[in-house]
Structure formats: C-alpha cells, structure tokens
Design a protein around this motif. Structure first.
Motif, PDB file in Angstrom:
ATOM      1  N   UNK A  82       0.731  -0.818  -0.079  1.00  0.00           N
ATOM      2  CA  UNK A  82       0.064  -0.016   0.192  1.00  0.00           C
ATOM      3  C   UNK A  82       1.222   1.348  -0.108  1.00  0.00           C
ATOM      4  N   UNK A  83       2.249   1.184  -0.366  1.00  0.00           N
ATOM      5  CA  UNK A  83       3.273   2.323   0.070  1.00  0.00           C
ATOM      6  C   UNK A  83       3.559   2.934  -0.755  1.00  0.00           C
ATOM      7  N   UNK A  84       3.329   3.679  -2.082  1.00  0.00           N
ATOM      8  CA  UNK A  84       3.309   3.851  -3.276  1.00  0.00           C
ATOM      9  C   UNK A  84       4.979   3.834  -4.042  1.00  0.00           C
ATOM     10  N   UNK A  85       6.175   4.320  -3.222  1.00  0.00           N
ATOM     11  CA  UNK A  85       6.835   4.354  -3.713  1.00  0.00           C
ATOM     12  C   UNK A  85       7.810   2.737  -3.390  1.00  0.00           C
ATOM     13  N   UNK A  86       7.154   1.761  -3.025  1.00  0.00           N
ATOM     14  CA  UNK A  86       7.824   0.785  -2.925  1.00  0.00           C
ATOM     15  C   UNK A  86       8.292   0.156  -4.281  1.00  0.00           C
ATOM     16  N   UNK A  87       8.850  -0.737  -4.934  1.00  0.00           N
ATOM     17  CA  UNK A  87       8.587  -1.079  -5.919  1.00  0.00           C
ATOM     18  C   UNK A  87       7.841  -3.252  -6.128  1.00  0.00           C
ATOM     19  N   UNK A  88       7.362  -3.205  -7.969  1.00  0.00           N
ATOM     20  CA  UNK A  88       6.569  -3.968  -7.459  1.00  0.00           C
ATOM     21  C   UNK A  88       7.312  -4.826  -8.881  1.00  0.00           C
ATOM     22  N   UNK A 100       4.492 -11.274   6.623  1.00  0.00           N
ATOM     23  CA  UNK A 100       4.383 -10.520   5.057  1.00  0.00           C
ATOM     24  C   UNK A 100       4.987  -9.343   5.117  1.00  0.00           C
ATOM     25  N   UNK A 101       6.038  -8.889   4.577  1.00  0.00           N
ATOM     26  CA  UNK A 101       5.923  -7.072   5.082  1.00  0.00           C
ATOM     27  C   UNK A 101       5.177  -6.622   3.585  1.00  0.00           C
ATOM     28  N   UNK A 102       5.043  -7.787   2.608  1.00  0.00           N
ATOM     29  CA  UNK A 102       4.798  -6.269   1.452  1.00  0.00           C
ATOM     30  C   UNK A 102       3.020  -6.934   1.709  1.00  0.00           C
ATOM     31  N   UNK A 103       2.679  -7.849   1.860  1.00  0.00           N
ATOM     32  CA  UNK A 103       0.973  -7.930   1.602  1.00  0.00           C
ATOM     33  C   UNK A 103       0.154  -7.893   3.257  1.00  0.00           C
ATOM     34  N   UNK A 104       1.327  -8.859   3.902  1.00  0.00           N
ATOM     35  CA  UNK A 104       1.005  -9.226   5.177  1.00  0.00           C
ATOM     36  C   UNK A 104       0.344 -10.539   5.913  1.00  0.00           C
TER      37      UNK A 104
END
Length: 69
Positions: free
Chosen positions: A5-11, A36-40
């Motif tokens: 949910x953080x816009x500056x994190x690369x996908x 998971x730090x990305x999706x929770x």
C-alpha cells in the motif's frame, strides 16, 4: 506496515538475498512466525529476504510475494 500500500515500493525487479526457515533458523514456533512485509499475510515460516537496487531496505516476504516481486 503493509508495503503493498506504499506507493514508492517497487512492484517488480527484486532480487532474492536469502531464504530463512523461521522455525529452524530463528527458533520460532507456529504462532510466533512473522508476517509478510509486502502483503501482510500472517505466519510466514519460509521468509524470503529480497533486495532492490531502487529501494533502501531489504524486505522479508512469503513465497507468494517473493515469486511476484
């Protein structure tokens, strides 16, 4: 914090740095595993540590997010 949910994190474009077994290498039991730090997602036993040239920190994610990233 969920990084998806953080816009500056690369996908895309992340590189695998290491994979850690939370039970055997960190001594954790089910119920104490990390999220998971990305999706929770909760209870990640196999923690994939990723790094990206355009992001300052390594992140720890589950296998599904590691594959996508």
């Amino acid at each position: 914090m969920v990084l998806s949910k953080t816009p500056d994190v690369p996908r895309k474009g992340w590189n695998l740095h290491d994979v850690v077994d939370a039970r055997d290498e960190r001594g954790l039991e089910y119920g104490d595993y990390e999220s998971c730090q990305f999706c929770g997602k909760d209870q990640i036993r196999w923690v994939h540590i990723l790094q990206h040239p355009g992001y300052p920190n390594m992140i720890e994610v589950g296998c599904d997010c590691a594959e996508k990233l």
